[in-house]
Design an enzyme around this catalytic site. Structure first.
Site, mmCIF file in Angstrom:
data_model
loop_
_atom_site.group_PDB
_atom_site.id
_atom_site.type_symbol
_atom_site.label_atom_id
_atom_site.label_comp_id
_atom_site.label_asym_id
_atom_site.label_seq_id
_atom_site.Cartn_x
_atom_site.Cartn_y
_atom_site.Cartn_z
ATOM 1 N N LEU A 119 0.757 -1.544 -0.263
ATOM 2 C CA LEU A 119 -0.029 -0.228 0.515
ATOM 3 C C LEU A 119 0.648 1.294 -0.211
ATOM 4 C CD1 LEU A 119 -2.879 -1.052 3.020
ATOM 5 C CD2 LEU A 119 -3.278 -1.159 0.485
ATOM 6 N N ASP A 120 0.815 2.292 -1.053
ATOM 7 C CA ASP A 120 1.311 3.129 -0.727
ATOM 8 C C ASP A 120 1.337 3.968 0.383
ATOM 9 O OD1 ASP A 120 1.440 3.506 -3.151
ATOM 10 O OD2 ASP A 120 -0.419 3.887 -4.054
ATOM 11 N N LYS A 121 2.147 5.500 1.088
ATOM 12 C CA LYS A 121 2.215 5.451 2.230
ATOM 13 C C LYS A 121 1.252 5.857 3.135
ATOM 14 C CE LYS A 121 5.582 8.285 5.283
ATOM 15 N NZ LYS A 121 7.011 9.705 4.891
ATOM 16 N N THR A 123 -1.751 5.872 2.467
ATOM 17 C CA THR A 123 -2.803 5.124 2.116
ATOM 18 C C THR A 123 -2.924 3.487 3.096
ATOM 19 O OG1 THR A 123 -2.820 4.484 -0.401
ATOM 20 C CG2 THR A 123 -4.100 3.295 0.469
#
Length: 280
Positions: A119-121, A123
């Site tokens: 997951l992106d930072k 998110t």
């Protein structure tokens, strides 16, 4: 889970009967992390005597790990976590910044931890890691064959005209490591995302997304391309400086577990910041 006991038990024997695929060491962690309750009270020993008619309960989440990372489910083969916004999934070039992977390696040491997806930072939400190489290969195959289902909530800037639909585009990464939509169909990686509008308010739209493919920054770059950037996503076009975070949350995860011979499903409620902006 909750269960009214139909006979007397020793806690260890009850856990073995209910969770035959889990080890004694896993049961010890559950007790240590205050996950096992009898009549609403924490049980502190595996050799505790339980009586017929008592209410037995395993709480779904244990004590948060460092960084407020919460364990949703841990088995011998995998661990499902609920990640807060603002924490990396995996270290960047062995940096000093905290990451979920780094926290897990400390928590499970000396055992290995395998990264299934990221997951992106910015998110928040559900993320899966493997504890065995065999489960890692099984999970990666499900991702490649698009059998692992991942769903997201997002708040977008602007009000979409459609109630539901799909976005299909071809993505590539530029020299600055920013994902872009190709002008020419077939150039880059195909990205397909399904969406449904849940609510609209104050020129914002609350959407549920389901990934058909899993490209880097897929929902973020497509939202920008179709002129509805994710609120708070300054990298991909957000203009609202007041947004405290990127409003993207991984709320649902489904994958097949061959050892249990069934599909496992997990849900994470939307953070309060989301529900304060737009009612669900």
């Amino acid at each position: 889970m909750k269960k009214t006991l139909e006979q007397d038990f020793i806690l260890k024997d009850l856990l073995i009967s209910l969770f035959p695929d889990s080890s004694i060491s896993t049961f010890r962690k559950w007790v240590k992390n205050k996950r096992v309750l009898i009549e609403g009270k924490e049980v502190t020993r595996l050799d505790s005597s339980l009586k017929k008619g008592q209410l037995f309960e395993i709480v779904k989440t244990s004590k948060p790990l460092s960084g407020n990372i919460k364990i949703v489910l841990e088995t011998e083969d995998f661990i499902v976590l609920d990640k807060p916004s603002g924490i990396l999934s995996v270290d960047k070039d062995h940096g000093v910044e905290i990451s979920v992977h780094k926290v897990l390696k400390n928590y499970l040491s000396p055992k290995k931890v395998f990264v299934v997806h990221r997951l992106d930072k910015g998110t928040s939400g559900l993320i899966l890691f493997a504890k065995t190489e065999s489960f890692y290969e099984e999970a990666k195959k499900q991702l490649e064959e698009r059998k692992m289902k991942r769903k997201y909530f997002a708040i977008l800037e602007g009000e979409l005209a459609e109630d539901q639909g799909e976005w299909e585009s071809w993505l590539y990464e530029d020299k600055n490591l920013v994902m872009r939509v190709s002008k020419d169909e077939g150039e880059g990686m195909r990205a397909l995302t399904h969406f449904k509008v849940i609510n609209k308010k104050n020129n914002l739209s609350l959407l549920a997304f389901e990934l058909e493919t899993g490209r880097k920054n897929q929902i973020r770059v497509q939202s920008q391309f179709f002129a509805y950037p994710i609120l708070g996503d300054k990298k991909y076009g957000s203009t609202k400086k007041w947004a405290k975070r990127m409003f993207l949350h991984a709320y649902e995860l489904h994958f097949f577990c061959s050892k249990k011979q069934k599909t496992l499903s997990f849900k994470s409620p939307a953070p309060e910041l989301f529900t304060n902006l737009i009612p669900f």
